[in-house]
Write an enzyme that holds these catalytic residues in place. Structure first.
Site, PDB file in Angstrom:
ATOM      1  N   SER A 200       0.838  -1.199   0.000  1.00  0.00           N
ATOM      2  CA  SER A 200       0.000   0.000   0.000  1.00  0.00           C
ATOM      3  C   SER A 200       0.879   1.259   0.000  1.00  0.00           C
ATOM      4  O   SER A 200       1.693   1.421  -0.917  1.00  0.00           O
ATOM      5  CB  SER A 200      -0.957  -0.033   1.195  1.00  0.00           C
ATOM      6  OG  SER A 200      -1.973   0.933   1.075  1.00  0.00           O
ATOM      7  N   ASP A 296      -8.828  -3.502  -6.678  1.00  0.00           N
ATOM      8  CA  ASP A 296      -8.309  -3.144  -5.357  1.00  0.00           C
ATOM      9  C   ASP A 296      -9.406  -2.422  -4.576  1.00  0.00           C
ATOM     10  O   ASP A 296      -9.811  -1.321  -4.937  1.00  0.00           O
ATOM     11  CB  ASP A 296      -7.084  -2.241  -5.544  1.00  0.00           C
ATOM     12  CG  ASP A 296      -6.391  -1.891  -4.242  1.00  0.00           C
ATOM     13  OD1 ASP A 296      -7.079  -1.764  -3.210  1.00  0.00           O
ATOM     14  OD2 ASP A 296      -5.164  -1.707  -4.265  1.00  0.00           O
ATOM     15  N   HIS A 363      -6.733  -6.064  -1.210  1.00  0.00           N
ATOM     16  CA  HIS A 363      -5.736  -4.979  -1.257  1.00  0.00           C
ATOM     17  C   HIS A 363      -4.354  -5.637  -1.215  1.00  0.00           C
ATOM     18  O   HIS A 363      -3.957  -6.257  -2.196  1.00  0.00           O
ATOM     19  CB  HIS A 363      -5.984  -4.003  -0.112  1.00  0.00           C
ATOM     20  CG  HIS A 363      -5.188  -2.738  -0.177  1.00  0.00           C
ATOM     21  ND1 HIS A 363      -5.091  -1.974  -1.333  1.00  0.00           N
ATOM     22  CD2 HIS A 363      -4.459  -2.078   0.766  1.00  0.00           C
ATOM     23  CE1 HIS A 363      -4.339  -0.897  -1.085  1.00  0.00           C
ATOM     24  NE2 HIS A 363      -3.939  -0.947   0.174  1.00  0.00           N
TER      25      HIS A 363
END
Length: 421
Positions: A200, A296, A363
């Site tokens: 991330s 995502d 994610h």
């Protein structure tokens, strides 16, 4: 007692309604929920041997490399063994960004802004696992988890600090440099093989600092970088607003991150555009691997359909569970997937680049055994993420795995946040 995974997701929804959730706690709560879910399915994958203690970066005080609240930055380190004794994998923690004095003040009272709130022990799993069954190529390497506490992907600069009594420290770049000095002294300076990874916002940090990482290591070492769920798109939301571009503009202006971005980019366009991976990778010399779900959920919930873009709640269930999307919404999501593939198209042509772009509603995928490498992991062409990364890193074969559109892949883990409603 309430199911801890459901409770975690409920807390995430509470935080998501605050302006700063795009930047802070939401990601950590989600990752915690994912871990609870997957660990409950596979209790034998983990043990107390995988709990690694927190180390404060004492020498950071001399250089002023502080977290947002002025506390010392930190990391976790597990020594390698056997054939992996001179090899290193570093993983940069994710957790969004803060784009205002208010959001950074909120953030500094969490583990994403202060080492005072960080867990003293963390589990090493996925790409950091010490088990060959879970991590076949990197299990015996030296492993470092870099904790994230600056709110700007390790790219903030003290010159941008406010002197009006807010007591915030924008020292991300200094933290990165201090961490590198520390880990080099632990043996990274003699590395034969090294991989910098991140998830991330940590994936974005990996892209920003990839070449600097390469430049610190021996010239004859094999050095590569992996960004997991860090390829954030500069795309309009469903109303046509550039929500993410405006957000990144605030981050860059607040923390002065332009100084950490490539001069070729900031010299020809507005610096906040250079904070997007599509621009960053144009100047990265070091071999890259991109792991990213085409759907995502973080990007869908914050870039494509942020709360403000859906005042009547038309997307309320779809953005929380892809299986709840109608045909029109799926068409919009397919368009978002196409935008990702287009943004990656130039990078895909480079021989040294690897990819794993699956069609899952998730994610980050490299830190958990279930999504990194297990009998039930997501696969493309019968390859797990770990196998694909290993093929690329060790040049076993070309590894550019691009999945077919949703819902074609039955091996996906698709998150369902509606269970908390």
């Amino acid at each position: 007692m309430a199911n801890p995974r459901i409770r975690a997701l409920t807390w995430w929804r509470k935080w998501a309604k605050r302006d700063w959730a795009i930047a802070a706690v939401g990601f950590t709560i989600i990752l915690f929920a994912l871990t609870l879910l997957f660990d409950s399915r596979n209790p034998d994958l983990n043990s107390t041997d995988d709990l690694i203690p927190l180390t404060l970066l004492r020498r950071a005080k001399a250089t002023g490399a502080f977290c947002l609240d002025g506390s010392l930055p930190a990391y976790h380190f597990q020594k390698g063994f056997g054939s992996g004794s001179n090899n290193w994998v570093l993983h940069i923690e994710g957790g969004g960004w803060c784009n205002s004095i208010e959001s950074c003040n909120d953030r500094k009272r969490t583990a994403l802004g202060s080492s005072n709130y960080m867990d003293q022990l963390v589990e090493f799993s996925g790409i950091l696992s010490g088990h060959p069954s879970q991590n076949p190529d990197f299990y015996n390497w030296n492993k470092v988890k870099i904790r994230y506490c600056d709110g700007a992907s390790f790219a903030g600069h003290p010159e941008s600090q406010f002197k009006n009594g807010t007591k915030l420290f924008f020292r991300g770049q200094l933290i990165w440099e201090a961490i590198m000095d520390e880990v080099l002294s632990l043996g990274l300076s003699n590395a034969k093989e090294a991989l910098l990874s991140g998830c991330s916002a940590g994936g974005l940090a990996t892209l920003i600092h990839c070449d600097d990482f390469r430049d610190h290591l021996p010239k004859d070492a094999t050095v590569k970088c992996l960004a997991d769920a860090g390829f954030f798109l500069d795309e309009p939301d469903i109303l046509g607003n550039r929500t993410m571009r405006a957000f990144y503009h605030d981050v860059v202006q607040l923390q002065g991150t332009a100084k950490s971005l490539h001069k070729n980019c900031v010299g020809r366009m507005e610096p906040s555009k250079c904070f997007f991976p599509q621009e960053i990778v144009k100047n990265v010399r070091t071999p890259l691997f991109i792991v990213n779900p085409a759907y995502d959920f973080w990007q869908i919930q914050h870039i494509l359909v942020p709360d403000a873009s859906d005042p009547h709640g038309y997307w309320s269930r779809c953005r929380l569970n892809i299986q709840k999307c109608n045909s029109s919404q799926i068409e919009t999501l397919q368009g978002f997937r196409n935008s990702l593939l287009k943004a990656l198209s130039e990078l895909q042509q480079r021989k040294e680049v690897g990819m794993f772009i699956n069609s899952c509603f998730i994610h980050c995928q490299t830190l958990m055994a279930e999504t990194w490498h297990s009998p039930n992991s997501p696969r493309i062409n019968d390859k797990t993420i770990a196998e694909s990364v290993g093929d690329w890193y060790f040049n076993r074969k070309v590894s550019k795995q691009i999945d077919c559109p949703y819902p074609c892949n039955p091996t996906c883990y698709n998150m369902d946040f509606t269970r908390s409603l």
